[in-house]
Design an enzyme around this catalytic site. Structure first.
Site, PDB file in Angstrom:
ATOM      1  N   HIS A  36      40.108  -1.848  19.594  1.00 42.64           N
ATOM      2  CA  HIS A  36      40.298  -3.617  19.806  1.00 42.64           C
ATOM      3  C   HIS A  36      39.329  -4.518  20.437  1.00 42.64           C
ATOM      4  O   HIS A  36      39.529  -5.899  19.560  1.00 42.64           O
ATOM      5  CB  HIS A  36      41.472  -2.727  20.874  1.00 42.64           C
ATOM      6  CG  HIS A  36      41.488  -3.827  21.667  1.00 42.64           C
ATOM      7  ND1 HIS A  36      42.828  -5.003  20.855  1.00 42.64           N
ATOM      8  CD2 HIS A  36      41.034  -5.346  22.730  1.00 42.64           C
ATOM      9  CE1 HIS A  36      42.951  -6.269  21.891  1.00 42.64           C
ATOM     10  NE2 HIS A  36      42.244  -5.929  23.138  1.00 42.64           N
ATOM     11  N   HIS A  62      35.379  -7.518  26.950  1.00 43.18           N
ATOM     12  CA  HIS A  62      37.232  -8.443  27.804  1.00 43.18           C
ATOM     13  C   HIS A  62      37.704  -7.624  28.515  1.00 43.18           C
ATOM     14  O   HIS A  62      38.629  -8.353  29.404  1.00 43.18           O
ATOM     15  CB  HIS A  62      37.981  -9.344  27.160  1.00 43.18           C
ATOM     16  CG  HIS A  62      38.959  -9.033  26.023  1.00 43.18           C
ATOM     17  ND1 HIS A  62      38.677  -8.016  24.702  1.00 43.18           N
ATOM     18  CD2 HIS A  62      40.522  -8.295  26.644  1.00 43.18           C
ATOM     19  CE1 HIS A  62      39.593  -7.658  24.606  1.00 43.18           C
ATOM     20  NE2 HIS A  62      40.567  -7.446  25.370  1.00 43.18           N
ATOM     21  N   ASP A  63      38.377  -6.333  28.252  1.00 38.89           N
ATOM     22  CA  ASP A  63      38.905  -5.151  29.065  1.00 38.89           C
ATOM     23  C   ASP A  63      38.271  -4.881  29.744  1.00 38.89           C
ATOM     24  O   ASP A  63      38.404  -3.853  29.881  1.00 38.89           O
ATOM     25  CB  ASP A  63      39.785  -5.018  27.815  1.00 38.89           C
ATOM     26  CG  ASP A  63      41.023  -5.615  27.496  1.00 38.89           C
ATOM     27  OD1 ASP A  63      41.490  -6.158  27.922  1.00 38.89           O
ATOM     28  OD2 ASP A  63      41.154  -5.064  26.007  1.00 38.89           O
ATOM     29  N   GLU A  66      38.218  -3.815  33.250  1.00 40.47           N
ATOM     30  CA  GLU A  66      39.962  -4.508  33.878  1.00 40.47           C
ATOM     31  C   GLU A  66      40.359  -2.965  33.498  1.00 40.47           C
ATOM     32  O   GLU A  66      41.450  -2.292  34.239  1.00 40.47           O
ATOM     33  CB  GLU A  66      40.594  -5.268  32.880  1.00 40.47           C
ATOM     34  CG  GLU A  66      42.558  -5.539  32.911  1.00 40.47           C
ATOM     35  CD  GLU A  66      42.765  -6.627  32.028  1.00 40.47           C
ATOM     36  OE1 GLU A  66      44.262  -6.230  31.619  1.00 40.47           O
ATOM     37  OE2 GLU A  66      42.640  -7.864  32.277  1.00 40.47           O
ATOM     38  N   ASP A  67      40.047  -2.403  32.580  1.00 35.44           N
ATOM     39  CA  ASP A  67      40.487  -1.110  32.451  1.00 35.44           C
ATOM     40  C   ASP A  67      38.866   0.295  32.420  1.00 35.44           C
ATOM     41  O   ASP A  67      39.342   1.260  31.960  1.00 35.44           O
ATOM     42  CB  ASP A  67      41.017  -0.983  30.372  1.00 35.44           C
ATOM     43  CG  ASP A  67      41.946  -1.867  30.385  1.00 35.44           C
ATOM     44  OD1 ASP A  67      42.468  -2.715  31.295  1.00 35.44           O
ATOM     45  OD2 ASP A  67      42.191  -2.473  29.181  1.00 35.44           O
ATOM     46  N   ASP A 123      42.337 -12.092  21.225  1.00 33.77           N
ATOM     47  CA  ASP A 123      42.773 -11.063  21.960  1.00 33.77           C
ATOM     48  C   ASP A 123      44.345 -10.908  21.248  1.00 33.77           C
ATOM     49  O   ASP A 123      45.180 -10.152  20.577  1.00 33.77           O
ATOM     50  CB  ASP A 123      42.438 -11.185  23.639  1.00 33.77           C
ATOM     51  CG  ASP A 123      43.268  -9.767  24.028  1.00 33.77           C
ATOM     52  OD1 ASP A 123      43.598  -8.780  23.288  1.00 33.77           O
ATOM     53  OD2 ASP A 123      43.819 -10.105  25.174  1.00 33.77           O
TER      54      ASP A 123
END
Length: 179
Positions: A36, A62-63, A66-67, A123
């Site tokens: 991704h 970017h994630d 967050e993840d 995204d």
């Protein structure tokens, strides 16, 4: 691309790959999650002609906060304050309920920097293409449609950023009758 920039880009790819190593997408193939962020960076370079290094680094990262267990401080330590700021702009606060996070994405989209808007557009484009290809495990058609409607609201607040990405997104919205 200079050797130093290429070295930094490769470092970023490796950093994200290590951070996301045990994660899978929610598609039926359980695609490795790292596909991704790499795909988001690919959309920016290949389709939108974006070669701004901080934008590309932020798209790959970017994630991560967050993840994964990654902190913003860690991002800054490895990739600098500018990349940290961009990652902060595109990161959801997972301590908030999902419906609040979704509403904040719509609201904050218009206030984002140009660079963060590019990451957000790419995204959304990646995610919507993925949804067209494959319904995530456990999702209903109704949930897919709700995602398209929500994504359009986010994209509408990102308009005027990149005509190429916006046209690709509009093509999806049109195909899905979300206009």
């Amino acid at each position: 691309m200079s050797g130093e920039i290429l070295k930094l880009y490769t470092k970023c790819l490796n950093f994200a790959a290590v951070k996301h190593k045990d994660q899978r997408r929610k598609d039926t193939d359980e695609t490795p999650y790292i596909n991704h962020p790499i795909g988001v960076a690919y959309i920016l370079t290949e389709e939108a002609g974006i070669f701004d290094v901080p934008v590309l680094l932020a798209s790959i990262l970017h994630d991560t906060v967050e993840d994964t267990e990654t902190s913003f401080d860690e991002i800054e330590q490895h990739f600098g304050a500018h990349v940290r700021k961009l990652v902060e702009e595109v990161t959801d606060d997972k301590t908030l309920p999902k419906h609040v996070r979704k509403a904040k994405q719509i609201e904050n989209a218009a206030k984002s920097s140009y660079e963060a808007k590019l990451v957000k557009l790419a995204d959304k484009l990646y995610n919507l293409r993925d949804l067209q290809r494959n319904l995530p495990v456990g999702w209903t058609e109704e949930r897919r449609k709700e995602y398209y409607i929500w994504a359009k609201a986010v994209v509408d607040n990102l308009r005027g950023t990149n005509a190429i990405l916006e046209a690709s997104l509009d093509g999806i919205f049109q195909t899905e009758n979300i206009m």
